[in-house]
Design a protein around this motif. Structure first.
Motif, short mmCIF file in Angstrom:
data_model
loop_
_atom_site.label_atom_id
_atom_site.label_comp_id
_atom_site.label_asym_id
_atom_site.label_seq_id
_atom_site.Cartn_x
_atom_site.Cartn_y
_atom_site.Cartn_z
N THR A 91 33.21 19.51 -4.70
CA THR A 91 33.72 20.89 -4.71
C THR A 91 33.02 21.59 -5.04
O THR A 91 32.06 21.34 -5.86
CB THR A 91 34.78 20.79 -6.03
OG1 THR A 91 35.80 20.13 -5.41
CG2 THR A 91 35.45 22.47 -5.73
N ALA A 92 32.86 23.09 -4.05
CA ALA A 92 31.77 23.82 -4.01
C ALA A 92 31.67 24.59 -2.96
O ALA A 92 32.84 24.35 -2.21
CB ALA A 92 30.44 22.83 -3.94
N VAL A 93 31.18 25.91 -3.18
CA VAL A 93 31.06 26.54 -1.45
C VAL A 93 29.64 25.86 -0.86
O VAL A 93 28.58 25.30 -1.34
CB VAL A 93 30.34 28.42 -1.85
CG1 VAL A 93 30.67 28.29 -0.63
CG2 VAL A 93 31.52 28.79 -2.29
N TYR A 94 29.50 25.22 0.34
CA TYR A 94 28.85 24.90 1.27
C TYR A 94 28.20 25.97 1.91
O TYR A 94 28.76 26.71 2.73
CB TYR A 94 29.15 23.58 2.42
CG TYR A 94 29.52 22.39 1.18
CD1 TYR A 94 30.93 22.39 0.67
CD2 TYR A 94 29.04 21.60 1.62
CE1 TYR A 94 31.06 21.41 -0.46
CE2 TYR A 94 29.00 20.31 0.66
CZ TYR A 94 30.31 20.48 -0.68
OH TYR A 94 30.36 19.14 -1.41
N PHE A 95 26.89 26.26 2.56
CA PHE A 95 26.30 27.17 2.82
C PHE A 95 25.53 26.14 4.08
O PHE A 95 24.84 25.21 3.79
CB PHE A 95 24.99 27.48 2.07
CG PHE A 95 25.92 27.96 1.06
CD1 PHE A 95 26.20 27.77 -0.35
CD2 PHE A 95 26.77 29.92 0.99
CE1 PHE A 95 26.60 28.52 -1.18
CE2 PHE A 95 26.75 30.71 0.16
CZ PHE A 95 27.18 29.61 -0.67
N GLY A 112 13.50 25.53 -0.02
CA GLY A 112 12.81 27.10 0.09
C GLY A 112 12.50 26.81 1.19
O GLY A 112 11.88 27.94 1.41
N MET A 113 12.56 25.92 2.20
CA MET A 113 12.16 25.52 3.80
C MET A 113 12.62 26.85 4.33
O MET A 113 12.70 26.58 5.75
CB MET A 113 11.99 24.84 4.13
CG MET A 113 10.74 23.70 3.71
SD MET A 113 9.25 24.06 4.73
CE MET A 113 9.22 24.06 5.80
N TYR A 114 14.09 27.16 4.13
CA TYR A 114 15.59 27.40 5.06
C TYR A 114 14.90 29.06 4.97
O TYR A 114 15.35 29.72 3.60
CB TYR A 114 16.18 26.94 4.89
CG TYR A 114 15.99 25.32 5.14
CD1 TYR A 114 15.58 24.59 4.07
CD2 TYR A 114 16.83 24.98 6.09
CE1 TYR A 114 15.72 23.33 4.77
CE2 TYR A 114 16.48 23.68 6.07
CZ TYR A 114 15.86 22.60 5.87
OH TYR A 114 15.58 21.28 6.58
N ASN A 115 14.83 29.73 5.40
CA ASN A 115 14.68 31.56 5.48
C ASN A 115 16.31 31.91 6.19
O ASN A 115 16.30 33.57 6.30
CB ASN A 115 14.14 32.23 5.47
CG ASN A 115 13.25 31.13 7.05
OD1 ASN A 115 13.71 30.84 7.86
ND2 ASN A 115 12.41 32.00 7.07
N TYR A 116 16.78 31.30 6.72
CA TYR A 116 18.79 32.02 6.83
C TYR A 116 19.54 30.61 6.37
O TYR A 116 19.73 29.98 6.59
CB TYR A 116 18.37 31.32 8.95
CG TYR A 116 17.41 32.72 9.51
CD1 TYR A 116 16.77 31.88 10.13
CD2 TYR A 116 17.12 33.98 9.33
CE1 TYR A 116 15.15 32.57 10.63
CE2 TYR A 116 16.42 34.19 10.75
CZ TYR A 116 15.31 33.39 11.02
OH TYR A 116 14.25 34.39 11.50
N TRP A 117 20.79 31.98 6.02
CA TRP A 117 22.13 31.08 5.70
C TRP A 117 23.16 31.72 6.50
O TRP A 117 23.08 32.97 6.39
CB TRP A 117 22.31 31.51 4.36
CG TRP A 117 20.41 30.48 3.44
CD1 TRP A 117 18.82 31.30 3.21
CD2 TRP A 117 20.25 29.41 2.87
NE1 TRP A 117 18.87 30.61 2.77
CE2 TRP A 117 19.41 29.69 2.64
CE3 TRP A 117 21.09 28.59 2.39
CZ2 TRP A 117 18.62 27.94 1.82
CZ3 TRP A 117 21.35 27.36 2.12
CH2 TRP A 117 19.74 27.14 1.58
N GLY A 118 24.31 31.12 6.10
CA GLY A 118 25.58 30.92 6.15
C GLY A 118 26.14 31.69 5.05
O GLY A 118 25.92 31.80 3.92
N GLN A 119 27.54 32.89 5.06
CA GLN A 119 27.83 32.82 4.44
C GLN A 119 28.05 31.39 3.77
O GLN A 119 28.75 32.54 2.13
CB GLN A 119 29.49 33.56 4.89
CG GLN A 119 28.65 35.29 5.31
CD GLN A 119 28.04 36.38 4.72
OE1 GLN A 119 27.78 36.41 3.18
NE2 GLN A 119 26.31 36.09 4.92
N GLY A 120 28.97 31.07 4.04
CA GLY A 120 28.91 29.92 2.76
C GLY A 120 31.29 29.36 3.13
O GLY A 120 31.67 30.05 3.69
#
Length: 127
Positions: A91-95, A112-120
Motif C-alpha cells: 500500500t502506497a502512492v506509486y510514482f 537520484g538518476m530520475y528527474n521527471y516524476w508523475g503525480q502518483g
C-alpha cells in the motif's frame, strides 16, 4: 520537458493483481529510461523498479522481486508495472519516473538518476 501521467491504482485485496500504467508526453519516449517508486504514509520513498530505453535491462527492489514486472511499449509511450501477489505492505502512492540520462545495471535503481516524476496513483491492499 516530459510529462508523466499514472493510472491503474485502486483498492484490492491481498493476493490480487493490479497493473499500473504511465503515459509519457513527447516524441522521445524511446530515449527515456523509466522507473517506478512508491511512498507509504510515514515512510521514505522507495524505488521499486526500472527499465532501460529498449526494455532489455530491468531493476527490482528486493521487496518486490518476483512479484512485480516492469515493461514498456515504446510505440504507445507507456510504461507498465504489473503487480502480482499484492500484500498490505505494498500500500502506497506509486510514482512514475523518467530520465534521459544513460542508465546502467548499476545505476538504474538509483532514484537520484530520475528527474521527471508523475503525480502518483494510490494503491491500497487490504488484508
Amino acid at each position: 520537458q516530459v510529462q508523466l501521467v499514472e493510472s491503474g491504482g485502486g483498492l484490492v485485496q491481498a493476493g490480487d493483481s493490479l497493473r499500473l500504467s504511465c503515459a509519457a508526453s513527447g516524441r522521445t519516449f524511446s530515449s527515456l529510461s523509466m522507473g517506478w517508486s512508491r511512498q507509504a504514509p510515514g515512510k521514505e520513498r522507495e524505488f521499486v523498479a526500472a527499465i532501460n530505453r529498449n526494455g532489455g535491462s530491468t531493476y527490482y527492489a528486493n521487496s518486490v522481486k518476483g512479484r512485480f514486472t516492469i515493461s514498456r511499449d515504446n510505440a504507445k509511450n507507456t510504461v507498465y508495472l504489473q503487480m502480482n501477489s499484492l500484500k498490505p505492505e505494498d500500500t502506497a502512492v506509486y510514482f512514475c519516473a523518467a530520465t534521459y540520462s544513460v542508465t546502467t545495471a548499476q545505476t538504474m535503481g538509483f532514484m537520484g538518476m530520475y528527474n521527471y516524476w508523475g503525480q502518483g496513483t494510490q494503491v491500497t491492499v487490504s488484508s
